[in-house]
Design an enzyme around this catalytic site. Structure first.
Site, PDB file in Angstrom:
ATOM      1  N   GLY A 146     -88.746 -33.891  50.303  1.00 47.55           N
ATOM      2  CA  GLY A 146     -87.567 -34.385  50.487  1.00 47.55           C
ATOM      3  C   GLY A 146     -86.574 -34.252  49.551  1.00 47.55           C
ATOM      4  O   GLY A 146     -86.662 -33.474  48.386  1.00 47.55           O
ATOM      5  N   CYS A 147     -85.272 -34.825  49.921  1.00 44.49           N
ATOM      6  CA  CYS A 147     -84.061 -34.322  49.221  1.00 44.49           C
ATOM      7  C   CYS A 147     -84.090 -34.835  47.728  1.00 44.49           C
ATOM      8  O   CYS A 147     -83.936 -34.252  46.632  1.00 44.49           O
ATOM      9  CB  CYS A 147     -82.940 -34.698  49.746  1.00 44.49           C
ATOM     10  N   TYR A 148     -84.538 -36.288  47.564  1.00 46.42           N
ATOM     11  CA  TYR A 148     -84.423 -36.980  46.341  1.00 46.42           C
ATOM     12  C   TYR A 148     -85.703 -36.241  45.299  1.00 46.42           C
ATOM     13  O   TYR A 148     -85.522 -35.922  44.229  1.00 46.42           O
ATOM     14  CB  TYR A 148     -84.863 -38.279  46.152  1.00 46.42           C
ATOM     15  N   THR A 180     -86.864 -33.223  45.357  1.00 47.46           N
ATOM     16  CA  THR A 180     -86.477 -31.788  45.037  1.00 47.46           C
ATOM     17  C   THR A 180     -85.780 -32.053  43.553  1.00 47.46           C
ATOM     18  O   THR A 180     -86.273 -31.209  42.840  1.00 47.46           O
ATOM     19  CB  THR A 180     -85.723 -31.404  46.237  1.00 47.46           C
ATOM     20  N   GLY A 222     -81.919 -30.091  49.938  1.00 47.86           N
ATOM     21  CA  GLY A 222     -82.603 -31.236  50.109  1.00 47.86           C
ATOM     22  C   GLY A 222     -83.167 -31.282  51.284  1.00 47.86           C
ATOM     23  O   GLY A 222     -83.919 -32.418  51.667  1.00 47.86           O
TER      24      GLY A 222
END
Length: 306
Positions: A119-121, A123, A288
């Site tokens: 996931g972006c967050y 990462t 992300g």
């Protein structure tokens, strides 16, 4: 491989799927698509899976689980899978697709039949936390609090439409029930034993992200300084071409890396206050999301980006 490997993107009409289509021109692969009229037809999707060397799943969680079950029915003809949803990021039998996680992670991804794209967050958060825990600087039970802001492009069609309208919200906190779906992923792959507090937010800009983690240095091990934290991060990511540890800056713009597949890590703080803030800046659609997927595809198929 003597021929170009074949990739099928299941869910190529979505935000992540479209991002993947655009980026695949950087790899020597052939994209297998199905007629948009039949994109939800199980038989057409199953045929496309069987024709592919690698299937990239850009679907909601439940649909992704159904797609994996469909692929399993192909037996020896089942393709390798890269899943972009949150469905399998903490599942046994799936390799976590963050190549910079450890020295052995790239090799694990390269040989894996199933890889879960991060996931972006997570990462950003994992990139900051995992090296400190591995180095013994931070105890796994440290009470971690994570704040993050992302561009609206990561929120799906409804959020994108809301922000593209005149008068869209400038800034919103969300996930205030403290049960955001990315928390288990951060908890596991950062190496934490205590569930972190995660407070995400969205700003009125399309792409970009900053993840920030405040720390009390006296609660870490060894009387460390901000310079020690910087050294630990720099040592972990030395030689990496997508993760860069940079000097502190007085302010950061979340949009600065929009359209790029790299991530910047920094340690901010003051020796007088014995406090620090770790930051990770990235594109929520790049490192992300689709950019990370492209990196994993290149590893899984032993390809060089062009």
């Amino acid at each position: 491989m003597t021929q170009q490997p074949v990739i099928f993107i299941d869910g190529e009409a979505g935000t992540t799927g479209l991002g993947m289509r655009d980026r695949l021109s950087a790899l020597p692969v052939r994209l297998h698509s199905i007629n948009p009229v039949h994109r939800k037809d199980p038989a057409a999707r199953k045929d496309a899976m069987e024709a592919a060397d690698l299937v990239v799943l850009c679907l909601p969680d439940d649909a992704s689980r159904e797609a994996v079950a469909m692929a399993e029915t192909l037996g020896e003809n089942a393709p390798r899978l890269l899943d972009a949803s949150t469905a399998f990021r903490t599942e046994a039998g799936w390799i976590y697709g963050f190549p910079e996680l450890s020295a052995a992670q790239s090799e694990a991804i390269q040989g894996a039949p199933r890889v879960s794209n991060p996931g972006c967050y997570p990462t950003g958060a994992i990139a900051l936390l995992r090296p400190l825990i591995d180095a013994g600087i931070m105890e796994p039970h440290y009470p971690v609090c994570i704040n993050a802001i992302s561009g609206y492009s990561g929120g799906g069609r409804a959020m994108i439409e809301a922000h593209m309208r005149d008068g869209g919200p400038a800034f919103e906190l969300y996930g205030l029930g403290l049960d955001h779906k990315h928390v288990p992923e951060i908890h596991l792959h950062a190496g934490l034993t205590r569930r972190p507090v995660f407070v995400p937010s969205v700003g009125h800009f399309a792409q970009g992200m900053i993840v920030s983690i405040p720390l009390h240095l006296d609660d870490l091990n060894g009387g460390v300084t901000g310079d020690d934290l910087h050294t630990a991060l720099a040592g972990r990511y030395a030689g990496q071409d997508r993760v860069h540890v940079l000097p502190t800056e007085p302010k950061l713009s979340a949009e600065a890396l929009a359209g790029r597949d790299t991530m910047e890590l920094r340690v901010h703080g003051s020796p007088h206050t014995r406090q620090a803030v770790l930051t990770a800046r990235l594109d929520n659609l790049g490192k992300g999301a689709s950019g990370a997927a492209l990196q994993n595809i290149a590893l899984m198929l032993s390809l060089q980006q062009v």
